[in-house]
Design a protein around this motif. Sequence first.
Motif: not given
Length: 118
Positions: A1-6, A14-15, A105-109, A114-115
Motif C-alpha cells: 500500500k505504501y509504495t503507491e504513495y512513495l 525531493l530530488k 519530508l514531513k509533508s510526505i510522512q 493520512v492515507e
Amino acid sequence: KYTEYLNQETLKRLKNLAGVIAVSTFYDGLPIQCIGDADFEHSAASAEDLLRKATKITRDLKIGSLDQIILETNDNKFIIAPCGDLHLCVFTTADAHLGLIRVVLKSIQSEISVENRD
C-alpha cells in the motif's frame, strides 16, 4: 500500500530540491526505489543499521518515536525518514537547504499517515 504513495513522482519531488543528489526508499536494508546518483545497495544497508541503532536509542532514552535522522559531514548530508513500512533516504550536498528538505519530508510522512488512516 505504501509504495503507491512513495512512487517516482514523490521521489522526484525531493530530488528536484536544490542540493539533493539522490533519493531512495528502502525496506529491511534493501533498496526499493531509487533516483539520482548513489550506491543504493550499500546506502540502504548502512541506513538500516543506523535506523536500528537510533530506534534503540530513542526507546532507551524514552524520548519518543523516531521522526528523522540527519547525518552531516563536511561534504554531504544523509537524511533518513520513516514513511509507513518504508524509509526514505535523501543524499544532499553540504550546502543544501536542510529546512526545506525536512518540510517536504514531513509533508510526505503526513500524506502517508493520512492515507493509511482511511
